[in-house]
Motif scaffolding. Structure first.
Motif, short mmCIF file in Angstrom:
data_model
loop_
_atom_site.label_atom_id
_atom_site.label_comp_id
_atom_site.label_asym_id
_atom_site.label_seq_id
_atom_site.Cartn_x
_atom_site.Cartn_y
_atom_site.Cartn_z
N VAL A 1 9.05 -5.66 -10.58
CA VAL A 1 7.73 -5.35 -10.05
C VAL A 1 7.01 -4.42 -11.02
O VAL A 1 7.52 -3.33 -11.32
N ALA A 2 5.84 -4.83 -11.51
CA ALA A 2 5.04 -3.99 -12.40
C ALA A 2 4.18 -3.06 -11.56
O ALA A 2 3.37 -3.50 -10.75
N ASN A 3 4.38 -1.75 -11.75
CA ASN A 3 3.64 -0.72 -11.02
C ASN A 3 2.54 -0.19 -11.94
O ASN A 3 2.79 0.62 -12.83
N ASN A 4 1.31 -0.64 -11.70
CA ASN A 4 0.23 -0.41 -12.64
C ASN A 4 -0.07 1.06 -12.88
O ASN A 4 -0.24 1.50 -14.01
N ALA A 5 -0.17 1.85 -11.81
CA ALA A 5 -0.54 3.25 -11.97
C ALA A 5 0.63 4.13 -12.36
O ALA A 5 0.45 5.18 -12.97
N HIS B 1 15.27 -19.53 -1.13
CA HIS B 1 14.22 -19.79 -0.14
C HIS B 1 13.58 -18.50 0.34
O HIS B 1 13.45 -18.22 1.53
N ALA B 2 13.16 -17.68 -0.66
CA ALA B 2 12.49 -16.42 -0.34
C ALA B 2 11.34 -16.20 -1.31
O ALA B 2 11.35 -16.69 -2.45
N ALA B 3 10.32 -15.51 -0.82
CA ALA B 3 9.19 -15.11 -1.66
C ALA B 3 9.08 -13.60 -1.65
O ALA B 3 9.39 -12.94 -0.64
N TYR B 4 8.63 -13.04 -2.77
CA TYR B 4 8.45 -11.60 -2.90
C TYR B 4 6.97 -11.35 -3.14
O TYR B 4 6.37 -11.88 -4.08
N VAL B 5 6.38 -10.53 -2.26
CA VAL B 5 4.94 -10.30 -2.26
C VAL B 5 4.69 -8.82 -2.52
O VAL B 5 5.25 -7.96 -1.82
N VAL B 6 3.85 -8.51 -3.51
CA VAL B 6 3.54 -7.11 -3.78
C VAL B 6 2.10 -6.83 -3.38
O VAL B 6 1.22 -7.69 -3.47
N GLY B 7 1.89 -5.60 -2.93
CA GLY B 7 0.54 -5.19 -2.53
C GLY B 7 0.47 -3.71 -2.33
O GLY B 7 1.50 -3.02 -2.23
N GLY B 8 -0.77 -3.17 -2.27
CA GLY B 8 -0.90 -1.73 -2.15
C GLY B 8 -2.10 -1.28 -1.37
O GLY B 8 -2.69 -0.25 -1.67
N ALA B 9 -2.53 -2.03 -0.37
CA ALA B 9 -3.66 -1.58 0.44
C ALA B 9 -3.32 -0.31 1.19
O ALA B 9 -2.24 -0.17 1.75
N HIS B 10 -4.27 0.64 1.17
CA HIS B 10 -4.11 1.91 1.88
C HIS B 10 -2.83 2.64 1.43
O HIS B 10 -2.18 3.31 2.21
N GLU B 11 -2.51 2.48 0.14
CA GLU B 11 -1.37 3.18 -0.46
C GLU B 11 -0.05 2.80 0.18
O GLU B 11 0.94 3.53 0.09
N ASN B 12 0.00 1.65 0.85
CA ASN B 12 1.24 1.18 1.44
C ASN B 12 1.93 0.30 0.39
O ASN B 12 1.93 -0.92 0.47
N TYR B 13 2.50 0.97 -0.62
CA TYR B 13 3.01 0.27 -1.78
C TYR B 13 4.40 -0.28 -1.49
O TYR B 13 5.41 0.42 -1.58
N GLY C 1 -0.61 1.00 -18.11
CA GLY C 1 -1.23 0.05 -17.19
C GLY C 1 -0.58 -1.31 -17.16
O GLY C 1 -1.24 -2.33 -17.39
N PRO C 2 0.75 -1.40 -16.87
CA PRO C 2 1.38 -2.72 -16.79
C PRO C 2 0.67 -3.60 -15.77
O PRO C 2 0.46 -3.20 -14.64
N GLN C 3 0.34 -4.82 -16.21
CA GLN C 3 -0.50 -5.68 -15.39
C GLN C 3 0.17 -7.00 -15.06
O GLN C 3 -0.12 -7.61 -14.04
N GLY C 4 1.05 -7.47 -15.94
CA GLY C 4 1.73 -8.74 -15.72
C GLY C 4 3.19 -8.63 -16.11
O GLY C 4 3.56 -7.82 -16.96
N VAL C 5 4.04 -9.46 -15.49
CA VAL C 5 5.46 -9.42 -15.79
C VAL C 5 6.01 -10.85 -15.70
O VAL C 5 5.58 -11.64 -14.88
N ALA C 6 6.95 -11.15 -16.62
CA ALA C 6 7.60 -12.47 -16.63
C ALA C 6 9.03 -12.30 -17.12
O ALA C 6 9.36 -11.33 -17.79
N VAL C 7 9.89 -13.28 -16.75
CA VAL C 7 11.30 -13.24 -17.12
C VAL C 7 11.67 -14.53 -17.84
O VAL C 7 11.24 -15.62 -17.44
N ASP D 1 3.78 3.20 -7.79
CA ASP D 1 2.36 3.42 -7.55
C ASP D 1 1.56 2.21 -8.01
O ASP D 1 1.53 1.87 -9.19
N LEU D 2 0.91 1.54 -7.08
CA LEU D 2 0.07 0.37 -7.29
C LEU D 2 0.85 -0.80 -7.90
O LEU D 2 0.62 -1.19 -9.04
N PRO D 3 1.76 -1.39 -7.15
CA PRO D 3 2.44 -2.60 -7.63
C PRO D 3 1.44 -3.74 -7.73
O PRO D 3 0.67 -4.00 -6.81
N ILE D 4 1.47 -4.47 -8.86
CA ILE D 4 0.40 -5.43 -9.11
C ILE D 4 0.91 -6.79 -9.55
O ILE D 4 0.17 -7.77 -9.54
N ALA D 5 2.19 -6.89 -9.94
CA ALA D 5 2.75 -8.16 -10.39
C ALA D 5 4.23 -8.18 -10.11
O ALA D 5 4.88 -7.12 -10.02
#
Length: 632
Positions: A577-581, A529-541, A604-610, A561-565
């Motif tokens: 977590v795929a870190n694009n940069a 019952h948990a969600a994992y959210v990635v984001g990088g606005a204002h370099e707050n990775y 440039g990793p953009q997507g990740v799956a298991v 650097d720049l988590p995207i997926a």
């Protein structure tokens, strides 16, 4: 390249005094004017036999010669001699802004003054229908009393005639290029110069450009997709009010930028009233050498789409482990890495564990690659709509859903026939997609693609009928979406640093949860019952851990650097977590909520799956058109 003309030689009636600089497209000389007692900067371009290019160049140079402004270097003449195009301009004794910034940032008042003078010149030219297209520090000249723009108008012709040949080195111009100039058939107007001027001003006050990609592909991807960094984080001496100014100047969508350069300059000037004392103001006093004023001349490359140019060039990506991911089957405890070539610009991947198959969207090729996870080979390539980016599998119904970003539609693939059986119209710029098979529902986000905004909504699709049953407003720039199959609830990652929670029965958002640093992607673990959210606005990775029951963020885990997926493997208690940069995947222990390993993948990793059956991780690398396979 070296200079080809020596002192005393003549070219087009001009007497060469000495070389000033050389670049990939030609040379620059100090020369005596053929008619008047003065020196000129004579720029001689390589000949390529392209008659249309010659006509366009001469036409642009003629238009440039009509510009009469104290902050624009004057063009005196232009022509073609011995098969080579040339242009004679006012010789400016002094240096360029690039030389000053090589020593570090400059004080905010000085930067604002330079900005204001350049802005006035650009708006003057824009009012006469001319866009510079190559504003950067090397094209801003500094004298003791004036700031001048050079190479005005040349880029408009020449950047469209160059063939991009390598992405391993980053041409200076691409540090400042507006996102729309990287898109095919996009309208380019004066707001492209606003963006480039914003990048230049950012460097003036921080000492670094906004985006620092390791290669050209990463840099282009950053201009198109990366969050806008905050200048006050790069330079704590700056007022925080300047963050909003640069955020608007560097907006991905031209419509969100300042309408004019002067408007941008005025907004920056207002920040002086809130500026803290600067440590040591830097006086702009350029060295008295002519060569530096024209250094880096004509380092331009043809404007292309990310699909048509960058990914068409072969990049040799390296895949290796950075630090431990315990595995007895590979040397030294590092994971065994396999690299699979797929279509151009793979940007998302989904696994069908029962069929031992993965589906990869190839954004530049408008296809989906089908991977056999046993043989690790591409067994089929399926044409879909324009710019496919999101993908989800409904194993029970033997279907795959692909968002076609430029068609505003979702392609439905039958996994047995491996053919598209339907195309479902949805909202603008569909990006992410997730399926809840038990209630026969798919969720599609309408977010932002390459700076083009979506409609900030989620389309609910009845997967049996193949129709949209609801369009639900959510946060700004929704991109990622995931489903809690236990509670039949959808979670949407919004670029405005929120997660929207959707009740499918009510067909509405019933909760909005703030998260850290923007939200680009989300994955849900129904068991914990948990969600994992990635984001990088204002370099707050960071990776925000959202407790689904309380709808509260209970942890913020630093990412690369720049988590995207992000993808989850509940069986091993891991999140990936795929870190694009950074060209890495961060491995998170979901129990301890700490990063245990960082794994090197492709460009440039953009997507990740298991694959939950084998605990194998699959990473779609947009930069080198591969999928990295990480096995334990």
């Amino acid at each position: 390249m070296g200079s080809t003309l020596g002192a005393g030689e003549s070219f087009a009636g001009y007497r060469i005094e000495r070389p000033l600089g050389a670049g990939g497209m030609g040379e620059v000389y100090l020369a005596r004017d053929r008619d008047l007692p003065r020196f000129v900067a004579l720029k001689i371009l390589k000949g390529n036999g392209d008659a249309e290019l010659a006509r366009r160049f001469l036409r642009e140079a003629e238009a440039m010669a009509r510009l009469d402004h104290p902050n624009i270097v004057t063009v005196h003449a232009r022509g073609e001699t011995a098969g080579r195009l040339w242009i004679a301009m006012t010789f400016v004794e002094g240096g360029d802004l690039a030389g000053v910034l090589a020593r570090g940032p400059i004080a905010l008042p000085t930067a604002v003054r330079i900005l204001a003078e350049v802005a006035d010149a650009l708006d003057y030219a824009h009012g006469r229908g001319i866009v510079h297209r190559d504003i950067k520090p090397a094209n801003i000249l500094l004298t003791e009393t004036r700031v001048l723009i050079t190479d005005f108008g040349i880029a408009k012709t020449l950047d469209e005639s160059m063939q991009l040949t390598s992405v391993s080195q980053v041409p200076a111009s691409f540090q400042y290029v507006a996102p729309e100039r990287l898109l095919l058939d996009a309208t380019v107007d004066g707001r492209a110069d606003v963006y480039s001027l914003g990048c230049t001003f950012f460097q003036m006050v921080t000492g670094s450009v906004p985006y620092r990609g390791a290669d050209l592909h990463q840099l282009i991807a950053a201009h198109l997709q990366a969050p806008i960094p905050a200048v006050s984080r790069r330079n704590p001496l700056l007022p925080t009010a300047l963050d909003a100014v640069l955020t608007r100047a560097l907006a991905k969508n031209p419509a969100d930028r300042y309408a004019t350069c002067e408007e941008f300059a005025r907004a920056a000037g207002r920040c002086l009233r809130t500026s803290p004392p600067n440590s040591v103001p830097i006086t702009v006093r350029p060295p008295r050498t002519a060569g530096s004023s024209l250094r880096g001349y004509l380092r331009r490359h043809r404007r292309r789409t990310i699909a048509g140019a960058v990914v068409a060039v072969a990049i040799l990506g390296t895949t290796a482990a950075v630090r431990g991911w315990d595995d007895s089957s590979s040397t030294g405890g590092a994971p065994a890495v396999v690299t699979i070539a797929v279509g151009q610009s793979p940007n998302a991947i989904a696994v069908d564990p029962g069929a031992h198959t993965a589906y990869v969207t190839n954004g530049a090729a408008n296809t989906v690659s089908v991977l056999d996870l046993v043989t690790r080979t591409v067994t089929a390539t399926i044409p879909v709509g324009k710019y496919p980016n999101g993908v989800a599998v409904d194993s029970a119904a033997h279907t795959v859903y692909v968002t076609d970003g430029r068609d505003n539609a979702v392609s439905v693939i039958d996994t047995v026939s491996r053919a598209v059986t339907a195309s479902i119209p949805v909202g603008r710029n569909p990006t992410g997609v997730a399926v809840d098979p038990d209630i026969h529902t798919a969720y599609v986000t309408g977010g932002s693609i390459m700076g083009s905004p979506g409609d900030n909504s989620v389309s609910m699709i009845d997967t049996v009928a193949g129709t949209v049953t609801a369009t639900i407003p959510v946060g700004k720039n929704p991109n990622g979406v995931a489903v809690d199959t236990g509670a039949h609830t959808a979670y949407v990652a919004n670029g405005d640093s929120t997660v929207s929670v959707i009740n499918p029965e009510a067909r509405a958002v019933f909760a909005t949860v703030p998260v850290s640093g923007g939200a680009l992607a989300i994955a849900v673990d129904s068991g914990s019952h948990a969600a994992y959210v990635v984001g990088g606005a204002h370099e707050n990775y960071v990776v925000s851990v959202l407790e689904l029951a309380s709808r509260k963020v209970t942890a913020a885990i630093p990412a690369g650097d720049l988590p995207i997926a992000v993808a989850l493997d509940p069986g091993t208690g891991s999140a990936y977590v795929a870190n694009n940069a950074a060209l890495t995947v961060s491995v998170i222990d979901t129990g301890r909520r700490t990063i245990t390993s960082t794994l090197r993948v492709g460009q440039g990793p953009q997507g990740v799956a298991v694959d939950p059956a084998t605990h194998t991780v699959y990473v779609a690398n947009l930069g080198d058109s591969t999928v990295s396979v990480l096995t334990r």
